[in-house]
Structures are given as C-alpha cells and as structure tokens.
Design a protein around this motif. Structure first.
Motif, PDB file in Angstrom:
ATOM      1  N   VAL A 242      -9.981 -13.984   6.596  1.00 37.61           N
ATOM      2  CA  VAL A 242     -10.289 -15.219   5.874  1.00 37.61           C
ATOM      3  C   VAL A 242     -11.288 -16.060   6.672  1.00 37.61           C
ATOM      4  O   VAL A 242     -12.223 -16.641   6.109  1.00 37.61           O
ATOM      5  N   LEU A 243     -11.104 -16.117   7.985  1.00 35.83           N
ATOM      6  CA  LEU A 243     -12.057 -16.848   8.833  1.00 35.83           C
ATOM      7  C   LEU A 243     -13.434 -16.197   8.773  1.00 35.83           C
ATOM      8  O   LEU A 243     -14.454 -16.884   8.723  1.00 35.83           O
ATOM      9  N   LEU A 244     -13.467 -14.870   8.796  1.00 35.74           N
ATOM     10  CA  LEU A 244     -14.746 -14.161   8.692  1.00 35.74           C
ATOM     11  C   LEU A 244     -15.428 -14.487   7.369  1.00 35.74           C
ATOM     12  O   LEU A 244     -16.649 -14.699   7.318  1.00 35.74           O
TER      13      LEU A 244
ATOM     14  N   ARG B 299     -14.565 -10.254   3.146  1.00 33.66           N
ATOM     15  CA  ARG B 299     -14.196  -9.762   1.821  1.00 33.66           C
ATOM     16  C   ARG B 299     -13.873  -8.268   1.866  1.00 33.66           C
ATOM     17  O   ARG B 299     -12.887  -7.815   1.270  1.00 33.66           O
ATOM     18  N   PHE B 300     -14.705  -7.517   2.554  1.00 33.58           N
ATOM     19  CA  PHE B 300     -14.479  -6.074   2.662  1.00 33.58           C
ATOM     20  C   PHE B 300     -13.114  -5.771   3.267  1.00 33.58           C
ATOM     21  O   PHE B 300     -12.371  -4.913   2.761  1.00 33.58           O
TER      22      PHE B 300
ATOM     23  N   SER C 135      -5.845  -4.547   1.142  1.00 30.74           N
ATOM     24  CA  SER C 135      -5.025  -4.637  -0.067  1.00 30.74           C
ATOM     25  C   SER C 135      -4.930  -3.286  -0.763  1.00 30.74           C
ATOM     26  O   SER C 135      -3.852  -2.880  -1.223  1.00 30.74           O
ATOM     27  N   THR C 136      -6.042  -2.586  -0.857  1.00 32.19           N
ATOM     28  CA  THR C 136      -6.047  -1.263  -1.493  1.00 32.19           C
ATOM     29  C   THR C 136      -5.239  -0.261  -0.675  1.00 32.19           C
ATOM     30  O   THR C 136      -4.470   0.540  -1.228  1.00 32.19           O
ATOM     31  N   TYR C 137      -5.397  -0.304   0.635  1.00 31.93           N
ATOM     32  CA  TYR C 137      -4.730   0.660   1.509  1.00 31.93           C
ATOM     33  C   TYR C 137      -3.211   0.473   1.480  1.00 31.93           C
ATOM     34  O   TYR C 137      -2.457   1.457   1.407  1.00 31.93           O
ATOM     35  N   LEU C 138      -2.747  -0.782   1.519  1.00 33.12           N
ATOM     36  CA  LEU C 138      -1.301  -1.039   1.576  1.00 33.12           C
ATOM     37  C   LEU C 138      -0.629  -0.956   0.206  1.00 33.12           C
ATOM     38  O   LEU C 138       0.572  -0.679   0.124  1.00 33.12           O
ATOM     39  N   GLY C 139      -1.377  -1.227  -0.848  1.00 32.62           N
ATOM     40  CA  GLY C 139      -0.831  -1.088  -2.200  1.00 32.62           C
ATOM     41  C   GLY C 139       0.084  -2.232  -2.612  1.00 32.62           C
ATOM     42  O   GLY C 139       0.217  -3.253  -1.924  1.00 32.62           O
ATOM     43  N   THR C 140       0.756  -2.052  -3.725  1.00 30.88           N
ATOM     44  CA  THR C 140       1.548  -3.125  -4.332  1.00 30.88           C
ATOM     45  C   THR C 140       2.767  -3.516  -3.502  1.00 30.88           C
ATOM     46  O   THR C 140       3.263  -4.640  -3.617  1.00 30.88           O
TER      47      THR C 140
ATOM     48  N   ASN D  15      -6.177 -12.968  -0.416  1.00 29.12           N
ATOM     49  CA  ASN D  15      -6.935 -12.679  -1.633  1.00 29.12           C
ATOM     50  C   ASN D  15      -7.287 -13.947  -2.410  1.00 29.12           C
ATOM     51  O   ASN D  15      -8.364 -14.027  -3.015  1.00 29.12           O
ATOM     52  N   SER D  16      -6.395 -14.937  -2.368  1.00 32.37           N
ATOM     53  CA  SER D  16      -6.698 -16.195  -3.062  1.00 32.37           C
ATOM     54  C   SER D  16      -7.881 -16.913  -2.416  1.00 32.37           C
ATOM     55  O   SER D  16      -8.615 -17.646  -3.085  1.00 32.37           O
ATOM     56  N   GLN D  17      -8.074 -16.694  -1.121  1.00 31.57           N
ATOM     57  CA  GLN D  17      -9.173 -17.365  -0.408  1.00 31.57           C
ATOM     58  C   GLN D  17     -10.540 -16.791  -0.785  1.00 31.57           C
ATOM     59  O   GLN D  17     -11.567 -17.452  -0.630  1.00 31.57           O
TER      60      GLN D  17
END
Length: 375
Positions: free
Chosen positions: A331-333, A347-348, A354-359, A369-371
């Motif tokens: 988020v700082l980046l 962002r990357f 998020s994709t790697y860890l899943g739901t 993600n909200s940031q």
C-alpha cells in the motif's frame, strides 16, 4: 617528423623515454594518465623537488558541512577503470535536475559529500553511474535495453572492485560504504520491483533483502560517521521517535497481530512477523504525521532494511502470513507510485498476492485491495 617540444627537466621516466614533454604532476603525470602507463619519477626527479608540498591529486573524504584533510587516491584503482563519453553522460545525468526530481531533493552539502566520496572511491563512482543508467532506462524508451545493460555492467564492475579493495568497515571508509550500499540497494529494489512475474519477484528477493539489510548493518556500525548524512536527507526524525503520534488513532496494521497470534507458525516465525508488523506500523504512523514526500519515501524504503532475514525467507517461501504483511507494505508502494523505483509495483503485489492466496485469505486482504481504489 617528431613534433618539437620544450624539454621537461624533471619529467617522469616514461615521458623521457618516449621523448614527450611531461607536466611533472604527482603522483601520475597527465601523459601517463591518458595512456594508462605506470608513472615513476625514480632517478629523474631531484630530491629537493620531492620535498615540496604537493597539491592533493583528488578529492578528500568529506564531512557533510566541512571538508576533511585530503586523502590520497589509490591511483592504480583509477587506472584500472575505463571511462568514456557515455559514462560522462551518465554522470551529468546524475548531477542534473531531472535525476534529482525523480529521486529526492538533496542539500548541496550532501551532493558535494556524495561526489567527493565517489572521486575517492571508484567503486562508488561506478555504482552512481549504474543507478543513473537504471533511471535513464525508465524514460529513454527507445534505448531502454541499452541503458538497462549498462546499469547491470556498471553494477557488476562496482561490486567486483568493492570486493577487491574493501575488507573491513572503519570510520575512514564508512561514508563511502554507506553511500555505496544505499545506491546499490536502490538499484536492486528497482530491478526487483520491475519484475511482473510473481514467482520471479519472490526469487529476486533472495538478493534484494540481504543487500538492504546490509545497509542497516553499516548504519548501526558506523552511526557517528553517517548520522549527519542521514539527518540531512530525512531530517532529525527517527523511526522510534513516536512522540508526535496520535495513539488514539486505530492502527493500520493492528489486526495483523491477531493473524499472527492465531496462526500455526513456529514461534521464531511469529516473532519475525511481529517485528515486521511493528516496523511497518511505525512507518504508517510517520507518514500520517509528516506528509512530506522526502520523509515518506526514505522510510518506505527503510522497511526492507528493518525486517529480519527470517521474514525475508518466509516471503520467498510464500508463507501466507508473510505475504499478507507484504501486501500491507505494498500500500505504501502504491501511494508513492510516482517514485520511479516503485512504479506500479504496489498494485502488482497486492493483486498478485490476492490471486496467489485465493478466497481463503480474502478477508485479510480487504484493506490493501480497498486502497487500490481509494488512491
């Protein structure tokens, strides 16, 4: 026909043997410097000339505000290095307003200190040129690959020379060590954050994290010598100085402590994560108190120096708890994505984690993600 010249009565041996006019500069005359020859005045220079005071042949190791007594350069180190007009272009770019605007505004005393250290230590000069080339690769798009290759070439040369000439840190070389390690760390951070493959990114951390932790080790070892430089760059505030923080404000990373506590990690890994969270929370607090970019960016960079090697290993091993903490750092980046070293790495990272860890881990990643949408 050989061009005529006035004889040099006290010239060096090389110039006398080659019938060249010698400027009698010490320790190496201009002719020998240009032709990369070994310069010697043995048996040619009268003893009374050797007793004359000589002007310093190179810049001294500086204090930030005042200059130290001159320190003699190792001429052989400079003769071993080869520089051309391309290197001069990189040095000019480093000294230009365009580079400073993309980095951080530095006081003239700091810029002078950096350049004088570089003129005394070729490995630092090579690393400065490497960082300049890396920066030029970001906006000279038609020559991006050329500048990227040049950055890697100069970085490799700097590392090789540093390993040859430096053995132990001392008060005399601590400033040069600190500047070299800092610039190398920034370049490695840039190269790592340029990666847009998550697996490759995690692998690159193998080399990146230890380098920035090395900067921290230099700072701890030689704090009296480098303190003034650091204070000039980021002001007198230190990470542990929390006097101005509003402790009533909810902690950004507060619920990460629950994540760590409830995990089935080993105690040593829980401790590594807890230390990373504490350092990260301090940086978020500093950014809340001081909105100056010249404060926020150095402290954002500093987090990678403050986390333990154990935490770095956990990130490289894709341990979920460590990746969640990394997403909060991202988020700082993201907030400072205009800084050329960070770019869109925030962002990357958030999206990749998020994709790697899943739901299963979605709730822990809601805030990062909200940031992305909020800024």
């Amino acid at each position: 026909m050989r061009s005529s010249h006035r004889k040099s009565r006290n010239g060096c041996r090389e110039c006398k043997q080659r019938h060249k006019k010698c400027d009698e500069a010490s320790p190496t005359c201009l002719n020998c410097t240009i032709t990369n020859r070994s310069c010697s005045y043995r048996l040619t220079r009268p003893m009374h000339r050797l007793s004359r005071p000589k002007a310093a042949s190179c810049a001294s190791t500086p204090s930030v505000r005042t200059l130290s007594p001159p320190i003699q350069c190792n001429t052989q180190q400079w003769q071993d290095q080869q520089y051309d007009l391309g290197h001069l272009e990189l040095l000019h770019h480093f000294e230009s307003g365009a580079f400073e605007a993309s980095m951080l505004p530095l006081p003239s005393s700091i810029r002078m200190a950096i350049m004088q250290c570089a003129l005394t230590n070729p490995y630092l000069m090579d690393q400065i040129l490497a960082l300049s080339a890396a920066h030029m690769s970001t906006f000279r798009r038609e020559q991006q690959q050329m500048f990227s290759n040049k950055a890697m070439e100069l970085q490799t040369r700097a590392v090789s020379l540093f390993n040859r000439v430096e053995t132990d840190i001392s008060m005399q070389n601590s400033r040069s060590w600190f500047l070299y390690a800092s610039f190398l760390g920034i370049q490695m951070m840039f190269e790592t954050f340029q990666c847009r493959n998550f697996d490759s990114f995690c692998d690159k951390l193998t080399t990146y994290f230890p380098i920035h932790q090395g900067v921290h080790a230099v700072v701890r070892t030689a704090w009296p010598a480098v303190r003034e430089i650091i204070h000039e760059i980021i002001g007198q505030r230190r990470i542990e100085d929390t006097a101005d923080f509003d402790h009533e404000r909810p902690e950004t990373c507060g619920h990460l402590n629950t994540l760590i506590h409830d995990s089935d990690l080993q105690e040593i890994d829980k401790e590594a994560c807890s230390q990373a969270v504490i350092a990260l929370q301090n940086i978020f607090d500093i950014c809340e108190v001081d909105s100056g970019v010249h404060i926020q960016i150095p402290f954002t960079i500093s987090w990678t120096m403050l986390v333990s090697a154990r935490f770095g290993d956990m990130v490289r091993s894709r341990i979920p708890e460590a990746l969640v903490i990394l997403s909060f750092y991202a988020v700082l980046l993201h907030r400072h994505r205009s800084f050329w070293v960070f770019g869109d790495s925030g962002r990357f990272l958030i999206q990749s984690i998020s994709t790697y860890l899943g739901t299963k881990w979605e709730q822990w990643l809601l805030w990062p993600n909200s940031q992305l949408a909020a800024t």
